[in-house]
Write a protein that holds these residues in place. Structure first.
Motif, mmCIF file in Angstrom:
data_model
loop_
_atom_site.group_PDB
_atom_site.id
_atom_site.type_symbol
_atom_site.label_atom_id
_atom_site.label_comp_id
_atom_site.label_asym_id
_atom_site.label_seq_id
_atom_site.Cartn_x
_atom_site.Cartn_y
_atom_site.Cartn_z
ATOM 1 N N ASP A 47 75.881 -10.283 62.577
ATOM 2 C CA ASP A 47 74.436 -10.360 62.758
ATOM 3 C C ASP A 47 73.927 -11.569 61.989
ATOM 4 N N CYS A 48 73.378 -12.516 62.705
ATOM 5 C CA CYS A 48 72.939 -13.756 62.044
ATOM 6 C C CYS A 48 71.601 -13.604 61.322
ATOM 7 N N LEU A 49 70.892 -12.496 61.548
ATOM 8 C CA LEU A 49 69.622 -12.290 60.853
ATOM 9 C C LEU A 49 69.451 -10.816 60.529
ATOM 10 N N SER A 50 69.455 -10.494 59.247
ATOM 11 C CA SER A 50 69.188 -9.141 58.776
ATOM 12 C C SER A 50 68.061 -9.218 57.761
ATOM 13 N N VAL A 51 67.314 -8.154 57.649
ATOM 14 C CA VAL A 51 66.181 -8.128 56.739
ATOM 15 C C VAL A 51 66.435 -7.065 55.684
ATOM 16 N N PHE A 52 66.204 -7.421 54.430
ATOM 17 C CA PHE A 52 66.375 -6.500 53.323
ATOM 18 C C PHE A 52 65.045 -6.356 52.603
ATOM 19 N N GLY A 53 64.529 -5.134 52.573
ATOM 20 C CA GLY A 53 63.270 -4.884 51.886
ATOM 21 C C GLY A 53 62.173 -5.813 52.367
ATOM 22 N N TYR A 54 61.449 -6.398 51.411
ATOM 23 C CA TYR A 54 60.375 -7.326 51.740
ATOM 24 C C TYR A 54 60.795 -8.784 51.601
ATOM 25 N N GLU A 55 62.096 -8.994 51.357
ATOM 26 C CA GLU A 55 62.586 -10.351 51.146
ATOM 27 C C GLU A 55 62.479 -11.183 52.426
ATOM 28 N N ASP A 56 62.161 -12.444 52.246
ATOM 29 C CA ASP A 56 62.167 -13.381 53.366
ATOM 30 C C ASP A 56 63.615 -13.550 53.815
ATOM 31 N N PRO A 57 63.918 -13.257 55.083
ATOM 32 C CA PRO A 57 65.304 -13.369 55.553
ATOM 33 C C PRO A 57 65.915 -14.756 55.344
ATOM 34 N N GLY A 61 69.473 -13.706 50.132
ATOM 35 C CA GLY A 61 69.960 -13.212 48.852
ATOM 36 C C GLY A 61 70.722 -11.904 48.980
ATOM 37 N N HIS A 62 70.702 -11.318 50.169
ATOM 38 C CA HIS A 62 71.362 -10.035 50.400
ATOM 39 C C HIS A 62 72.203 -10.101 51.667
ATOM 40 N N ALA A 63 73.343 -9.427 51.630
ATOM 41 C CA ALA A 63 74.207 -9.312 52.804
ATOM 42 C C ALA A 63 74.452 -7.834 53.066
#
Length: 121
Positions: A47-57, A61-63
């Motif tokens: 997946d080239c784009l995942s969203v974690f919490g409110y972080e800007d994708p 900073g997260h995988a």
């Protein structure tokens, strides 16, 4: 059976030894869940784009990595739990994220629905 799906996201695509992980996972499923080696099938999805919490994708900073293992019914909960823990241990071994990247890894082992069917040609 088993039906295995591995979903993983940026930014660990270069840090994840996918081939080695899949082979080791198949060996683990055979060993713990008494599956036949030729029955192990793994679908790996990046997946080239995942969203974690409110972080800007775009910050990346997260995988995220999630493994789902679907087995025919009949394994007890202890066996499924052992397989889940072994899967997480393999993820630890086969993914080494870069500094500053938080890896969120998860796994689940579930029974395939009684409606599960397959065919081969």
């Amino acid at each position: 059976m088993p039906q295995i799906t591995v979903d993983y996201s940026s930014p660990v695509e270069d840090a994840f030894e996918v081939d080695g992980f899949a082979r080791a996972l198949h060996e683990t499923v055979v060993d713990i869940a008494a599956a036949k080696p030729e029955s192990c099938k793994t679908l790996i999805r990046y997946d080239c784009l995942s969203v974690f919490g409110y972080e800007d994708p775009e910050e990346e900073g997260h995988a995220l990595v999630h493994v789902t293992i679907g087995l025919l019914a009949g394994r007890d909960e202890e066996t499924k739990a052992r397989l889940t823990e072994a899967t997480l241990e393999l993820l630890r071994r086969y993914i080494e994220p870069e500094d500053g990247i938080t890896l969120h890894a998860s796994a689940e082992v579930r029974d395939l629905d009684p409606s599960y069917r397959k065919f081969e040609r």
